[in-house]
Motif scaffolding. Structure first.
Motif, PDB file in Angstrom:
ATOM      1  N   ARG A 100       0.222  -2.461 -16.923  1.00  0.00           N
ATOM      2  CA  ARG A 100       0.939  -1.801 -18.027  1.00  0.00           C
ATOM      3  C   ARG A 100       2.407  -1.586 -17.684  1.00  0.00           C
ATOM      4  O   ARG A 100       3.296  -1.794 -18.515  1.00  0.00           O
ATOM      5  CB  ARG A 100       0.268  -0.458 -18.344  1.00  0.00           C
ATOM      6  CG  ARG A 100       1.040   0.419 -19.333  1.00  0.00           C
ATOM      7  CD  ARG A 100       1.115  -0.235 -20.692  1.00  0.00           C
ATOM      8  NE  ARG A 100       1.877   0.566 -21.619  1.00  0.00           N
ATOM      9  CZ  ARG A 100       3.203   0.577 -21.726  1.00  0.00           C
ATOM     10  NH1 ARG A 100       3.935  -0.193 -20.924  1.00  0.00           N
ATOM     11  NH2 ARG A 100       3.810   1.325 -22.629  1.00  0.00           N
ATOM     12  N   PHE A 101       2.703  -1.191 -16.447  1.00  0.00           N
ATOM     13  CA  PHE A 101       4.081  -0.907 -16.055  1.00  0.00           C
ATOM     14  C   PHE A 101       4.797  -2.135 -15.487  1.00  0.00           C
ATOM     15  O   PHE A 101       6.016  -2.111 -15.333  1.00  0.00           O
ATOM     16  CB  PHE A 101       4.117   0.232 -15.038  1.00  0.00           C
ATOM     17  CG  PHE A 101       4.000   1.601 -15.670  1.00  0.00           C
ATOM     18  CD1 PHE A 101       5.141   2.321 -15.996  1.00  0.00           C
ATOM     19  CD2 PHE A 101       2.771   2.157 -15.933  1.00  0.00           C
ATOM     20  CE1 PHE A 101       5.052   3.570 -16.583  1.00  0.00           C
ATOM     21  CE2 PHE A 101       2.659   3.409 -16.518  1.00  0.00           C
ATOM     22  CZ  PHE A 101       3.801   4.123 -16.851  1.00  0.00           C
ATOM     23  N   GLY A 102       4.046  -3.189 -15.161  1.00  0.00           N
ATOM     24  CA  GLY A 102       4.669  -4.405 -14.653  1.00  0.00           C
ATOM     25  C   GLY A 102       5.450  -4.159 -13.374  1.00  0.00           C
ATOM     26  O   GLY A 102       4.967  -3.500 -12.441  1.00  0.00           O
ATOM     27  N   VAL A 103       6.696  -4.659 -13.337  1.00  0.00           N
ATOM     28  CA  VAL A 103       7.515  -4.515 -12.134  1.00  0.00           C
ATOM     29  C   VAL A 103       7.960  -3.080 -11.909  1.00  0.00           C
ATOM     30  O   VAL A 103       8.528  -2.762 -10.861  1.00  0.00           O
ATOM     31  CB  VAL A 103       8.754  -5.431 -12.201  1.00  0.00           C
ATOM     32  CG1 VAL A 103       8.354  -6.883 -12.199  1.00  0.00           C
ATOM     33  CG2 VAL A 103       9.609  -5.103 -13.414  1.00  0.00           C
ATOM     34  N   GLN A 104       7.694  -2.207 -12.887  1.00  0.00           N
ATOM     35  CA  GLN A 104       8.061  -0.795 -12.740  1.00  0.00           C
ATOM     36  C   GLN A 104       6.955   0.005 -12.053  1.00  0.00           C
ATOM     37  O   GLN A 104       6.967   1.235 -12.087  1.00  0.00           O
ATOM     38  CB  GLN A 104       8.355  -0.180 -14.114  1.00  0.00           C
ATOM     39  CG  GLN A 104       9.467  -0.883 -14.868  1.00  0.00           C
ATOM     40  CD  GLN A 104      10.805  -0.792 -14.167  1.00  0.00           C
ATOM     41  OE1 GLN A 104      11.065   0.164 -13.458  1.00  0.00           O
ATOM     42  NE2 GLN A 104      11.649  -1.776 -14.355  1.00  0.00           N
ATOM     43  N   ALA A 105       6.006  -0.654 -11.427  1.00  0.00           N
ATOM     44  CA  ALA A 105       4.931   0.017 -10.680  1.00  0.00           C
ATOM     45  C   ALA A 105       4.856  -0.551  -9.270  1.00  0.00           C
ATOM     46  O   ALA A 105       5.047  -1.750  -9.058  1.00  0.00           O
ATOM     47  CB  ALA A 105       3.595  -0.162 -11.390  1.00  0.00           C
ATOM     48  N   GLN A 106       4.576   0.331  -8.305  1.00  0.00           N
ATOM     49  CA  GLN A 106       4.482  -0.104  -6.908  1.00  0.00           C
ATOM     50  C   GLN A 106       3.387   0.700  -6.217  1.00  0.00           C
ATOM     51  O   GLN A 106       3.378   1.938  -6.266  1.00  0.00           O
ATOM     52  CB  GLN A 106       5.818   0.122  -6.193  1.00  0.00           C
ATOM     53  CG  GLN A 106       5.783  -0.273  -4.722  1.00  0.00           C
ATOM     54  CD  GLN A 106       7.115  -0.011  -4.033  1.00  0.00           C
ATOM     55  OE1 GLN A 106       8.082   0.394  -4.667  1.00  0.00           O
ATOM     56  NE2 GLN A 106       7.167  -0.233  -2.736  1.00  0.00           N
ATOM     57  N   LEU A 107       2.451   0.000  -5.575  1.00  0.00           N
ATOM     58  CA  LEU A 107       1.384   0.670  -4.827  1.00  0.00           C
ATOM     59  C   LEU A 107       1.969   1.327  -3.583  1.00  0.00           C
ATOM     60  O   LEU A 107       2.732   0.713  -2.841  1.00  0.00           O
ATOM     61  CB  LEU A 107       0.311  -0.329  -4.417  1.00  0.00           C
ATOM     62  CG  LEU A 107      -0.603  -0.867  -5.531  1.00  0.00           C
ATOM     63  CD1 LEU A 107      -1.501  -1.958  -4.984  1.00  0.00           C
ATOM     64  CD2 LEU A 107      -1.443   0.256  -6.117  1.00  0.00           C
ATOM     65  N   LEU A 108       1.553   2.597  -3.335  1.00  0.00           N
ATOM     66  CA  LEU A 108       2.018   3.314  -2.147  1.00  0.00           C
ATOM     67  C   LEU A 108       0.922   3.484  -1.104  1.00  0.00           C
ATOM     68  O   LEU A 108       1.219   3.703   0.068  1.00  0.00           O
ATOM     69  CB  LEU A 108       2.548   4.705  -2.547  1.00  0.00           C
ATOM     70  CG  LEU A 108       3.737   4.726  -3.514  1.00  0.00           C
ATOM     71  CD1 LEU A 108       4.130   6.165  -3.821  1.00  0.00           C
ATOM     72  CD2 LEU A 108       4.919   3.963  -2.930  1.00  0.00           C
ATOM     73  N   ASP A 109      -0.333   3.405  -1.535  1.00  0.00           N
ATOM     74  CA  ASP A 109      -1.461   3.636  -0.616  1.00  0.00           C
ATOM     75  C   ASP A 109      -2.270   2.367  -0.410  1.00  0.00           C
ATOM     76  O   ASP A 109      -2.630   1.680  -1.369  1.00  0.00           O
ATOM     77  CB  ASP A 109      -2.408   4.713  -1.177  1.00  0.00           C
ATOM     78  CG  ASP A 109      -1.840   6.097  -1.018  1.00  0.00           C
ATOM     79  OD1 ASP A 109      -0.984   6.278  -0.141  1.00  0.00           O
ATOM     80  OD2 ASP A 109      -2.254   6.993  -1.770  1.00  0.00           O
ATOM     81  N   ASP A 110      -2.570   2.070   0.818  1.00  0.00           N
ATOM     82  CA  ASP A 110      -3.491   0.993   1.161  1.00  0.00           C
ATOM     83  C   ASP A 110      -4.007   1.274   2.569  1.00  0.00           C
ATOM     84  O   ASP A 110      -3.262   1.124   3.549  1.00  0.00           O
ATOM     85  CB  ASP A 110      -2.800  -0.365   1.115  1.00  0.00           C
ATOM     86  CG  ASP A 110      -3.779  -1.516   1.288  1.00  0.00           C
ATOM     87  OD1 ASP A 110      -4.995  -1.274   1.078  1.00  0.00           O
ATOM     88  OD2 ASP A 110      -3.336  -2.624   1.625  1.00  0.00           O
ATOM     89  N   PRO A 111      -5.237   1.770   2.742  1.00  0.00           N
ATOM     90  CA  PRO A 111      -6.276   1.935   1.730  1.00  0.00           C
ATOM     91  C   PRO A 111      -6.101   3.208   0.905  1.00  0.00           C
ATOM     92  O   PRO A 111      -5.172   3.968   1.152  1.00  0.00           O
ATOM     93  CB  PRO A 111      -7.540   2.016   2.596  1.00  0.00           C
ATOM     94  CG  PRO A 111      -7.064   2.658   3.856  1.00  0.00           C
ATOM     95  CD  PRO A 111      -5.686   2.130   4.091  1.00  0.00           C
ATOM     96  N   PRO A 112      -7.037   3.484  -0.042  1.00  0.00           N
ATOM     97  CA  PRO A 112      -6.977   4.703  -0.861  1.00  0.00           C
ATOM     98  C   PRO A 112      -7.127   5.958  -0.010  1.00  0.00           C
ATOM     99  O   PRO A 112      -7.522   5.912   1.156  1.00  0.00           O
ATOM    100  CB  PRO A 112      -8.163   4.537  -1.821  1.00  0.00           C
ATOM    101  CG  PRO A 112      -8.478   3.078  -1.807  1.00  0.00           C
ATOM    102  CD  PRO A 112      -8.128   2.596  -0.440  1.00  0.00           C
ATOM    103  N   ASP A 113      -6.825   7.136  -0.616  1.00  0.00           N
ATOM    104  CA  ASP A 113      -6.986   8.403   0.108  1.00  0.00           C
ATOM    105  C   ASP A 113      -8.463   8.787   0.174  1.00  0.00           C
ATOM    106  O   ASP A 113      -9.336   8.048  -0.267  1.00  0.00           O
ATOM    107  CB  ASP A 113      -6.147   9.506  -0.543  1.00  0.00           C
ATOM    108  CG  ASP A 113      -6.585   9.799  -1.976  1.00  0.00           C
ATOM    109  OD1 ASP A 113      -7.709   9.422  -2.354  1.00  0.00           O
ATOM    110  OD2 ASP A 113      -5.792  10.407  -2.728  1.00  0.00           O
ATOM    111  N   ARG A 114      -8.752   9.975   0.707  1.00  0.00           N
ATOM    112  CA  ARG A 114     -10.151  10.372   0.931  1.00  0.00           C
ATOM    113  C   ARG A 114     -10.938  10.507  -0.361  1.00  0.00           C
ATOM    114  O   ARG A 114     -12.157  10.368  -0.372  1.00  0.00           O
ATOM    115  CB  ARG A 114     -10.186  11.701   1.693  1.00  0.00           C
ATOM    116  CG  ARG A 114      -9.799  11.562   3.161  1.00  0.00           C
ATOM    117  CD  ARG A 114      -9.850  12.891   3.873  1.00  0.00           C
ATOM    118  NE  ARG A 114      -8.882  13.832   3.295  1.00  0.00           N
ATOM    119  CZ  ARG A 114      -8.741  15.084   3.702  1.00  0.00           C
ATOM    120  NH1 ARG A 114      -9.505  15.556   4.665  1.00  0.00           N
ATOM    121  NH2 ARG A 114      -7.835  15.865   3.144  1.00  0.00           N
TER     122      ARG A 114
END
Length: 330
Positions: free
Chosen positions: A255-269
């Motif tokens: 939905r946000f395209g290039v305006q989105a960036q993953l910060l977590d890898d892997p996910p939190d608890r």
């Protein structure tokens, strides 16, 4: 299929004074012997073509003969190409169709078609892309590009302007025109005055009889990339960090395209993933995130959380009022 190749070979012969087997092989993406056999097959089937030998030789139609396989006029050819360039998916088949259509059409048609193909861009996402319909003004601007004509624009919030359309393209669901006025006393667009116009803000347009052409060596890929970078800067002025349910991460990022960036890898608890999203204003970012409250929580900044809360309160007040009115009517 060979029948398709023979038709393409005939169209190419119609559009050129002559063609060699090597040139035909490159156009049809076959070997030179295969192209030569196709030309010989055309001659044997009664098509009036003949070979000339030696330096500068090749195959040509006798007496400039023409076989109109399509019945298409120049305007119809341009319309067909416009439809192909406005399609949302640049599939290999569609790209090949555009390339073959441009190469195969007769010379008088070809220059305008090449301008349309070179000046039309279908770019990456900026939000959703379900609605593929281009505004009607897009086709009109493409025809002006094909005919090397200027256009008179009525642009929202500005005086009427006369420009040379240089490029027309989309980023997500939004279409943009890149254009410039002519150099004084000339028909050439002034590259130092290039501007970007949103197609949905063009309230009126008229193709003029005056000629308008792109500057020599106009670098369309560079100009488009600079426009995208500039608009990206406007869109990314506000950022927020959002904790997203795993099943919704991909959808939100799409939905946000290039305006989105993953910060977590892997996910939190908790299994959630932090994603940074951007928009041009706090209220715009809140409105875009409002539909994701069941799958995403804004962590920061406080301004976006506040804007979301206020938006929710306005929605709740609106529908509380409607519910009260409904009860009174009963």
């Amino acid at each position: 299929m060979r029948a398709d190749r023979l038709i393409q070979a005939l169209l190419l012969l119609q559009g050129r004074p002559q063609i060699t087997a090597a040139e035909l092989a490159a156009e049809l993406e076959v070997s030179v012997p295969t192209a030569r056999r196709d030309l010989e097959a055309l001659a044997m089937s009664g098509v009036p073509i003949y070979p000339t030998r030696g330096r500068g030789g090749g195959w040509r139609l006798i007496g400039g003969a023409r076989t109109d396989l399509t019945g298409l006029t120049q305007g119809e050819v341009t319309s067909l190409l416009i439809g192909l360039t406005q399609s949302d998916t640049a599939s290999p088949e569609r790209i090949a169709a555009m390339r073959k259509l441009v190469r195969a059409m007769p010379e008088p048609f070809r220059a305008g078609a090449q301008r349309v193909a070179a000046a039309t861009v279908r770019d990456a996402p900026w939000g959703v892309t379900e609605n593929d319909a281009a505004p009607p003004v897009v086709a009109e601007l493409q025809r002006a590009i094909a005919d090397d004509r200027r256009v008179q624009l009525e642009y929202r919030g500005a005086a009427s302007i006369e420009v040379v359309p240089l490029m027309i393209g989309s980023r997500g669901v939004r279409w943009y025109l890149i254009a410039a006025p002519v150099v004084e006393g000339a028909d050439v667009a002034d590259e130092s005055r290039v501007r970007t116009y949103r197609a949905d803000r063009i309230e009126g347009s008229r193709v003029l009889s005056e000629r308008g052409i792109a500057p020599a060596g106009f670098d369309r890929p560079r100009v488009w990339a600079e426009m995208v970078e500039r608009v990206e800067g406007f869109r990314g002025a506000v950022r927020a960090v959002v904790r997203v349910e795993p099943w919704a991460v991909r959808a939100l990022c799409d939905r946000f395209g290039v305006q989105a960036q993953l910060l977590d890898d892997p996910p939190d608890r908790d299994g959630r993933v932090r994603v940074e999203v951007q928009a041009h204003r706090v209220d715009a970012l809140a409105e875009q995130l409002a539909g994701w409250t069941s799958a995403a929580e804004v962590v920061e900044p406080a301004e976006v959380r506040t804007a979301l809360r206020e938006l929710g309160e306005r929605i709740a007040a609106l529908y509380r009022g409607e519910a009260a009115e409904s009860r009174e009517r009963r």
